[in-house]
Scaffold this motif. Structure first.
Motif, PDB file in Angstrom:
ATOM      1  N   ALA A 121       0.858  -1.192   0.000  1.00 30.92           N
ATOM      2  CA  ALA A 121       0.000   0.000   0.000  1.00 30.92           C
ATOM      3  C   ALA A 121       0.890   1.237   0.000  1.00 30.92           C
ATOM      4  O   ALA A 121       1.824   1.341   0.801  1.00 30.92           O
ATOM      5  N   TYR A 122       0.603   2.150  -0.910  1.00 30.63           N
ATOM      6  CA  TYR A 122       1.412   3.360  -1.066  1.00 30.63           C
ATOM      7  C   TYR A 122       0.503   4.588  -1.112  1.00 30.63           C
ATOM      8  O   TYR A 122      -0.719   4.484  -1.230  1.00 30.63           O
ATOM      9  N   ARG A 123       1.150   5.741  -1.054  1.00 29.44           N
ATOM     10  CA  ARG A 123       0.490   6.995  -1.415  1.00 29.44           C
ATOM     11  C   ARG A 123       1.268   7.595  -2.573  1.00 29.44           C
ATOM     12  O   ARG A 123       2.484   7.794  -2.472  1.00 29.44           O
ATOM     13  N   ALA A 124       0.579   7.825  -3.680  1.00 34.45           N
ATOM     14  CA  ALA A 124       1.222   8.362  -4.881  1.00 34.45           C
ATOM     15  C   ALA A 124       1.495   9.847  -4.688  1.00 34.45           C
ATOM     16  O   ALA A 124       0.576  10.621  -4.411  1.00 34.45           O
ATOM     17  N   LYS A 125       2.752  10.234  -4.834  1.00 33.58           N
ATOM     18  CA  LYS A 125       3.145  11.631  -4.658  1.00 33.58           C
ATOM     19  C   LYS A 125       3.154  12.402  -5.977  1.00 33.58           C
ATOM     20  O   LYS A 125       2.953  13.617  -5.992  1.00 33.58           O
ATOM     21  N   SER A 126       3.421  11.685  -7.067  1.00 34.01           N
ATOM     22  CA  SER A 126       3.456  12.351  -8.372  1.00 34.01           C
ATOM     23  C   SER A 126       3.280  11.313  -9.468  1.00 34.01           C
ATOM     24  O   SER A 126       3.421  10.108  -9.233  1.00 34.01           O
ATOM     25  N   TRP A 127       2.969  11.809 -10.682  1.00 29.49           N
ATOM     26  CA  TRP A 127       2.791  10.946 -11.844  1.00 29.49           C
ATOM     27  C   TRP A 127       3.619  11.495 -12.999  1.00 29.49           C
ATOM     28  O   TRP A 127       3.678  12.713 -13.198  1.00 29.49           O
ATOM     29  N   SER A 128       4.250  10.612 -13.751  1.00 23.41           N
ATOM     30  CA  SER A 128       5.037  11.048 -14.907  1.00 23.41           C
ATOM     31  C   SER A 128       4.621  10.234 -16.123  1.00 23.41           C
ATOM     32  O   SER A 128       4.317   9.039 -16.023  1.00 23.41           O
TER      33      SER A 128
END
Length: 365
Positions: A302-309
């Motif tokens: 389980a993660y928290r997405a900080k950014s998308w590229s």
């Protein structure tokens, strides 16, 4: 600690790279060896073939290993070549005898009647295929290790003849004596008592044979699919796991099959999970959106997405990769718990593995 002589599955490459072997082939003045390089090469080839024929075999004495490997070679084998081979397969091992533990009763209920396979890790070969219910998959290992208390949990009778039983137990003991452990696989489960049994058994046999490295089965030409054999431990985890609680809204649920591979690290799971994914603007514009990763219906991370590229692919600019961090609170809530499609309003998981959960109503992009 015990000394054994085991021919490993990679013996050919190790044998070819062995310094003693190279010296034998290059030198013309070794004791008890022919000065003719052609004769020495022929002797080397004979020993190579013998080693390959005995891959996976374990011997408890040097005499036993030498007899099996060299006695059938016409013309004999020079001492230098014998010593090189015996030193190469010599191994000191801890003869571990960790018996598998009975799994919970509800796991047995989920499995129903099943087809299972026992695999020898020394040469990746299936040496026994059987059927059963409950903990029958462990029955022979428990008998070989004299785990009589565990055997009392067996629900169904042993139906094999004396010869099959003796051969199976002997193989299991040899595996443990070599410092390895038997691998248990369920190749078909929930087999109906009537109707479709033949197909289920066929799938089970195909799955078992498919465990052999290099197996060329027409049934597998279109991929593993329904024929994939599953380690017992994975099915126990899947069926014994508690269901996940309500998912956070919004979040993204990702199916990453490779996350269930044996030995996969948390770092590898993260890299496998990052994408490329068809992430829409609603997902990408949500700060710290939770990302729940699962495989075989079990949440693995389980993660928290900080950014998308954006992921550059010819002709496709709509794929995205996230950069994120593990979230301990999410992990404590979801990891190692069971998730099913109905949890996000679906009947089955999509093949692409991307399941945005943006509202309580239905999945979105």
């Amino acid at each position: 600690m015990a000394t054994v002589w085991t021919i490993p599955i990679d013996i050919t490459s190790r044998w070819l790279d062995n310094a003693e072997v190279q010296t034998f082939l290059a030198s013309n003045d070794l004791d008890n060896a022919s000065p003719d390089p052609r004769v020495r090469f022929a002797q080397f080839a004979d020993v190579t073939k013998s080693l390959e024929r005995h891959i996976g075999h374990t011997f408890s004495s040097v005499q036993g290993a030498a007899t099996a490997l060299f006695d059938g070679i016409e013309g004999g084998v020079p001492v230098a070549l014998k010593l090189a081979a015996l030193r190469l397969i010599l191994k000191e091992v801890y003869q571990t005898r960790h018996a598998p533990q009975p799994f919970p009763k509800r796991v047995g209920e989920e499995l129903g009647t099943y087809v299972y396979a026992l695999l020898d890790p020394r040469n990746r070969s299936v040496f026994y295929v059987g059927t059963g219910r409950g903990t029958r998959v462990y029955g022979y290992v428990w008998e070989a290790l004299a785990e009589n208390e565990h055997r009392q949990t067996l629900e169904d009778p042993d139906t094999d003849g004396a010869e099959v039983k003796a051969a199976t137990i002997a193989r299991i003991r040899e595996i443990f004596d070599s410092g390895h452990e038997v691998e248990h696989y369920i190749v078909a489960h929930r087999v109906a008592d009537s109707g479709g049994v033949a197909d289920a058994v066929r799938d089970g046999v195909v799955g078992a044979l498919g465990l052999n490295e290099g197996a060329e089965l027409a049934n597998l030409a279109a991929g593993v699919g329904e024929h994939r054999a599953v380690p017992v431990d994975d099915l126990v985890l899947q069926y014994a796991a508690e269901p996940v609680p309500n998912l956070p809204t919004p979040c993204v649920v990702l199916e990453v099959p490779a996350a269930s591979r044996r030995g996969v690290t948390s770092e590898q799971v993260y890299e496998l999970s990052r994408g490329a994914w068809a992430a829409g603007a609603a997902v990408r514009n949500t700060d710290d959106i939770p990302v729940i990763v699962f495989a075989d219906n079990i949440v693995r991370a389980a993660y928290r997405a900080k950014s998308w590229s954006s992921v550059a692919r010819p002709g496709d600019a709509s794929l995205w990769r996230f950069t994120g961090e593990s979230d301990t609170e999410l992990e404590s809530q979801f990891v190692n718990k069971r998730i099913v499609p109905a949890k996000v309003g679906l009947k089955k998981w999509p093949t692409h593995g991307w399941v945005p959960h943006l509202t309580q109503a239905r999945p979105g992009r």
